[in-house]
Scaffold this motif. Structure first.
Motif, PDB file in Angstrom:
ATOM      1  N   CYS A 225       7.318  29.751  83.631  1.00  0.00           N
ATOM      2  CA  CYS A 225       7.219  31.212  83.677  1.00  0.00           C
ATOM      3  C   CYS A 225       5.900  31.638  84.318  1.00  0.00           C
ATOM      4  O   CYS A 225       4.910  31.920  83.639  1.00  0.00           O
ATOM      5  CB  CYS A 225       7.343  31.806  82.271  1.00  0.00           C
ATOM      6  SG  CYS A 225       7.569  33.589  82.271  1.00  0.00           S
ATOM      7  N   SER A 226       5.893  31.678  85.636  1.00  0.00           N
ATOM      8  CA  SER A 226       4.739  32.159  86.387  1.00  0.00           C
ATOM      9  C   SER A 226       5.243  33.141  87.439  1.00  0.00           C
ATOM     10  O   SER A 226       6.389  33.052  87.897  1.00  0.00           O
ATOM     11  CB  SER A 226       3.999  31.005  87.063  1.00  0.00           C
ATOM     12  OG  SER A 226       4.810  30.426  88.083  1.00  0.00           O
ATOM     13  N   LYS A 227       4.399  34.082  87.821  1.00  0.00           N
ATOM     14  CA  LYS A 227       4.798  35.077  88.820  1.00  0.00           C
ATOM     15  C   LYS A 227       5.171  34.399  90.135  1.00  0.00           C
ATOM     16  O   LYS A 227       6.145  34.771  90.795  1.00  0.00           O
ATOM     17  CB  LYS A 227       3.665  36.082  89.037  1.00  0.00           C
ATOM     18  CG  LYS A 227       3.305  36.911  87.813  1.00  0.00           C
ATOM     19  CD  LYS A 227       2.213  37.906  88.150  1.00  0.00           C
ATOM     20  CE  LYS A 227       1.838  38.769  86.947  1.00  0.00           C
ATOM     21  NZ  LYS A 227       1.137  37.992  85.909  1.00  0.00           N
ATOM     22  N   LYS A 228       4.411  33.365  90.510  1.00  0.00           N
ATOM     23  CA  LYS A 228       4.661  32.707  91.793  1.00  0.00           C
ATOM     24  C   LYS A 228       6.015  32.019  91.796  1.00  0.00           C
ATOM     25  O   LYS A 228       6.774  32.111  92.774  1.00  0.00           O
ATOM     26  CB  LYS A 228       3.539  31.709  92.088  1.00  0.00           C
ATOM     27  CG  LYS A 228       3.640  31.067  93.471  1.00  0.00           C
ATOM     28  CD  LYS A 228       2.417  30.195  93.751  1.00  0.00           C
ATOM     29  CE  LYS A 228       2.502  29.577  95.148  1.00  0.00           C
ATOM     30  NZ  LYS A 228       1.310  28.720  95.431  1.00  0.00           N
ATOM     31  N   PHE A 229       6.350  31.324  90.720  1.00  0.00           N
ATOM     32  CA  PHE A 229       7.626  30.617  90.678  1.00  0.00           C
ATOM     33  C   PHE A 229       8.795  31.597  90.653  1.00  0.00           C
ATOM     34  O   PHE A 229       9.795  31.413  91.361  1.00  0.00           O
ATOM     35  CB  PHE A 229       7.687  29.690  89.460  1.00  0.00           C
ATOM     36  CG  PHE A 229       8.980  28.919  89.368  1.00  0.00           C
ATOM     37  CD1 PHE A 229       9.284  27.936  90.287  1.00  0.00           C
ATOM     38  CD2 PHE A 229       9.901  29.194  88.364  1.00  0.00           C
ATOM     39  CE1 PHE A 229      10.487  27.225  90.219  1.00  0.00           C
ATOM     40  CE2 PHE A 229      11.099  28.495  88.285  1.00  0.00           C
ATOM     41  CZ  PHE A 229      11.387  27.500  89.211  1.00  0.00           C
ATOM     42  N   LEU A 230       8.688  32.652  89.851  1.00  0.00           N
ATOM     43  CA  LEU A 230       9.791  33.610  89.783  1.00  0.00           C
ATOM     44  C   LEU A 230       9.969  34.346  91.110  1.00  0.00           C
ATOM     45  O   LEU A 230      11.096  34.663  91.508  1.00  0.00           O
ATOM     46  CB  LEU A 230       9.568  34.597  88.645  1.00  0.00           C
ATOM     47  CG  LEU A 230       9.648  34.006  87.231  1.00  0.00           C
ATOM     48  CD1 LEU A 230       9.620  35.109  86.187  1.00  0.00           C
ATOM     49  CD2 LEU A 230      10.892  33.160  87.058  1.00  0.00           C
ATOM     50  N   HIS A 231       8.886  34.621  91.820  1.00  0.00           N
ATOM     51  CA  HIS A 231       9.015  35.198  93.154  1.00  0.00           C
ATOM     52  C   HIS A 231       9.699  34.209  94.098  1.00  0.00           C
ATOM     53  O   HIS A 231      10.506  34.607  94.949  1.00  0.00           O
ATOM     54  CB  HIS A 231       7.646  35.601  93.706  1.00  0.00           C
ATOM     55  CG  HIS A 231       7.204  36.969  93.287  1.00  0.00           C
ATOM     56  ND1 HIS A 231       7.680  38.122  93.874  1.00  0.00           N
ATOM     57  CD2 HIS A 231       6.335  37.371  92.317  1.00  0.00           C
ATOM     58  CE1 HIS A 231       7.123  39.181  93.311  1.00  0.00           C
ATOM     59  NE2 HIS A 231       6.304  38.756  92.357  1.00  0.00           N
ATOM     60  N   HIS A 232       9.378  32.920  93.957  1.00  0.00           N
ATOM     61  CA  HIS A 232      10.018  31.904  94.794  1.00  0.00           C
ATOM     62  C   HIS A 232      11.525  31.879  94.543  1.00  0.00           C
ATOM     63  O   HIS A 232      12.321  31.757  95.488  1.00  0.00           O
ATOM     64  CB  HIS A 232       9.408  30.531  94.480  1.00  0.00           C
ATOM     65  CG  HIS A 232       9.911  29.422  95.354  1.00  0.00           C
ATOM     66  ND1 HIS A 232       9.484  29.226  96.644  1.00  0.00           N
ATOM     67  CD2 HIS A 232      10.838  28.448  95.108  1.00  0.00           C
ATOM     68  CE1 HIS A 232      10.109  28.177  97.170  1.00  0.00           C
ATOM     69  NE2 HIS A 232      10.932  27.693  96.260  1.00  0.00           N
ATOM     70  N   VAL A 233      11.917  32.012  93.278  1.00  0.00           N
ATOM     71  CA  VAL A 233      13.341  32.009  92.938  1.00  0.00           C
ATOM     72  C   VAL A 233      14.038  33.240  93.515  1.00  0.00           C
ATOM     73  O   VAL A 233      15.102  33.139  94.142  1.00  0.00           O
ATOM     74  CB  VAL A 233      13.523  31.943  91.410  1.00  0.00           C
ATOM     75  CG1 VAL A 233      14.994  32.100  91.038  1.00  0.00           C
ATOM     76  CG2 VAL A 233      12.982  30.635  90.858  1.00  0.00           C
ATOM     77  N   THR A 234      13.440  34.406  93.301  1.00  0.00           N
ATOM     78  CA  THR A 234      14.089  35.633  93.767  1.00  0.00           C
ATOM     79  C   THR A 234      14.088  35.723  95.297  1.00  0.00           C
ATOM     80  O   THR A 234      15.036  36.248  95.882  1.00  0.00           O
ATOM     81  CB  THR A 234      13.400  36.865  93.170  1.00  0.00           C
ATOM     82  OG1 THR A 234      11.989  36.812  93.442  1.00  0.00           O
ATOM     83  CG2 THR A 234      13.591  36.914  91.663  1.00  0.00           C
ATOM     84  N   ASP A 235      13.059  35.218  95.951  1.00  0.00           N
ATOM     85  CA  ASP A 235      13.036  35.218  97.411  1.00  0.00           C
ATOM     86  C   ASP A 235      14.170  34.362  97.982  1.00  0.00           C
ATOM     87  O   ASP A 235      14.640  34.609  99.108  1.00  0.00           O
ATOM     88  CB  ASP A 235      11.693  34.710  97.929  1.00  0.00           C
ATOM     89  CG  ASP A 235      10.556  35.692  97.682  1.00  0.00           C
ATOM     90  OD1 ASP A 235      10.849  36.855  97.353  1.00  0.00           O
ATOM     91  OD2 ASP A 235       9.382  35.285  97.796  1.00  0.00           O
TER      92      ASP A 235
END
Length: 462
Positions: A225-235
């Motif tokens: 649960c990190s902003k960078k990982f979740l952005h990677h998923v949504t991107d």
């Protein structure tokens, strides 16, 4: 010795694995992928050597010497390389580990595509609603090292060894699962490492058949649960269901939401679970503090929802900072919306992430518990073999026993230990100097003969 006398083999059920190798094209894919590592005068094809190792591990081996079980049964598995030859090949592959691992993974992906084309392990069509979504679970684990091996070190749980990062496909209630990626990491590696989670997801997506990547759900615990990982998923256009740390901000949100926001949670059968409730905290979560000095995204991705579950702790359990009024509170973040995705349904879907722990246990029963080499790169090659062995077992179960009647053993759900004991390790008879063509068992009274016969017949019509 009488030449007409029949001989016994101890792994007659291994012929099921050999048939799955043929259906999936695994041996052929490995042979093509590893062709650059074959010497001009080599007798044994590197792809065949690795495939034999995969078979040995699938049958229960956990070191190179266990290849002797396969070598001792040429009627089932053909000619098998000697231990020194196998050891030299592993050393050669480890000398160019990034390239050789990429080659093995490419062969793995090609075999998976063929196996899924023969019989998709998930219900419904790819990308469709119910059952069409592919769930990818990411989790790290610990492997103890009992000797001083390269890059083994203290783990965050005060052990000593390694901290592999794993990614799986969850087959749901219909089966077990498959290993998409298995990355060796040094012992001190953090379970919260963002780059490792991103690498695991990218490797996992590359393992899926291309037409299966359009509708993927990524599940993980709070370590991801990190902003960078979740952005990677949504991107990447994917959905996620990721554990969200229950911090003081969560405690404030739980205290702020009205009592009527809580509704009953569900159990595994879809019935209301006594003493458990769920609620959405999104509207009550405080705005994140912006820290320009911190690299990466400053905000959570758009559309993120935070959902909490509260339940009375078990007797004797200690309360935590975020436990309010005697309730144990856990949270997860998701971007899933739409008809049918109620809070209780989303919560039970996230809780099924625990199946990843079952997959890890199965991997440790299939060669991962013992990393047999002193060198780090050689152990990376070993984990690639373990991942192939685990999937060879799963593909065999999926292809041979796709639909068992409710009153019959559900072979697709069996974990490796039970599968080997009942079906693979059974003794069989065949004439010397004649290749085995059926896994005929030595005893007519073997309780699981009907399952073996059914599986063999199904594999031969796949």
């Amino acid at each position: 010795m009488d030449s007409a006398r029949e001989s016994l083999v101890s792994s007659s059920g291994g012929l099921l694995l050999a048939r799955t190798v043929r259906v999936s094209g695994l041996a052929r894919a490995l042979s093509v992928a590893l062709a650059p590592w074959r010497g001009r005068r080599a007798v044994h094809d590197p792809g065949k050597v690795i495939c034999d190792l995969v078979t040995a591990v699938a049958l229960g081996g956990d070191c190179l010497a266990d290849l002797g079980v396969v070598r001792a049964q040429p009627g089932l598995f053909g000619a098998v390389a000697s231990d020194p030859t196998v050891s030299r090949l592993i050393a050669t592959l480890a000398g160019d580990v990034e390239v050789s691992l990429a080659a093995i993974r490419a062969a793995h992906a090609a075999a998976r595509s063929a196996a899924w084309a023969a019989r998709r392990p998930l219900p419904a069509r790819a990308g469709s609603g119910e059952g069409g979504q592919v769930t990818v679970d990411i989790d790290s684990t610990l492997v103890t090292a009992h000797s001083d091996k390269e890059h083994a070190g203290p783990t965050y749980k005060r052990g000593f060894g390694f901290a592999p990062m794993c990614a799986f496909v969850d087959h749901g209630e219909h089966g077990t699962g498959e290993t998409l990626s298995l990355q060796l990491r040094p012992g001190p590696a953090s379970p919260f490492n963002v780059a490792d989670h991103i690498d695991a997801l990218d490797l996992a997506l590359a393992q899926l058949p291309e037409h299966e990547r359009a509708q993927v759900l990524v599940r993980a615990d709070s370590g991801a649960c990190s902003k960078k990982f979740l952005h990677h998923v949504t991107d990447a256009g994917l959905e996620y269901s990721i554990g969200y740390s229950a911090t003081a901000t969560v405690k404030a949100a739980v205290e702020a939401i009205p009592a009527q926001a809580w509704r009953s949670a569900l159990d595994g059968d879809g019935q209301a679970r006594e003493g458990a409730q769920v609620a959405e905290l999104t509207a009550w979560m405080p705005t994140p503090t912006i820290k320009p000095s911190r690299p990466g995204p400053q905000n959570w991705p758009a559309g993120m929802r935070v959902i909490a579950r509260r339940e009375r702790p078990h007797p004797g359990a200690q309360l935590r900072l975020t436990d309010a009024d005697g309730w144990r509170v856990t949270c997860f973040a998701t971007n899933t919306k739409g008809p049918g995705w109620t809070l209780p349904v989303l919560e039970i879907r996230h809780r099924q992430r625990a199946r990843a722990e079952d997959r890890i246990r199965c991997l440790k029963d299939t060669g991962m518990a013992n990393l047999p080499f002193a060198g780090y790169d050689r152990n990376q090659i070993w984990l690639a073999i373990v991942a192939l062995a685990a999937d060879l077992l799963t593909w065999t179960q999926t292809l041979a026993w796709p639909d068992q009647p409710p009153n019959q053993p559900q072979v697709r759900r069996w974990e490796p230990k039970r599968f080997r004991l009942r079906l693979l390790s059974v003794a069989g008879a065949h004439h010397r100097h004649r290749p085995a063509t059926t896994p005929a068992t030595a005893s007519r009274d073997w309780p699981w003969n009907p399952l073996i016969d059914t599986g063999w017949a199904t594999l031969n019509t796949t």
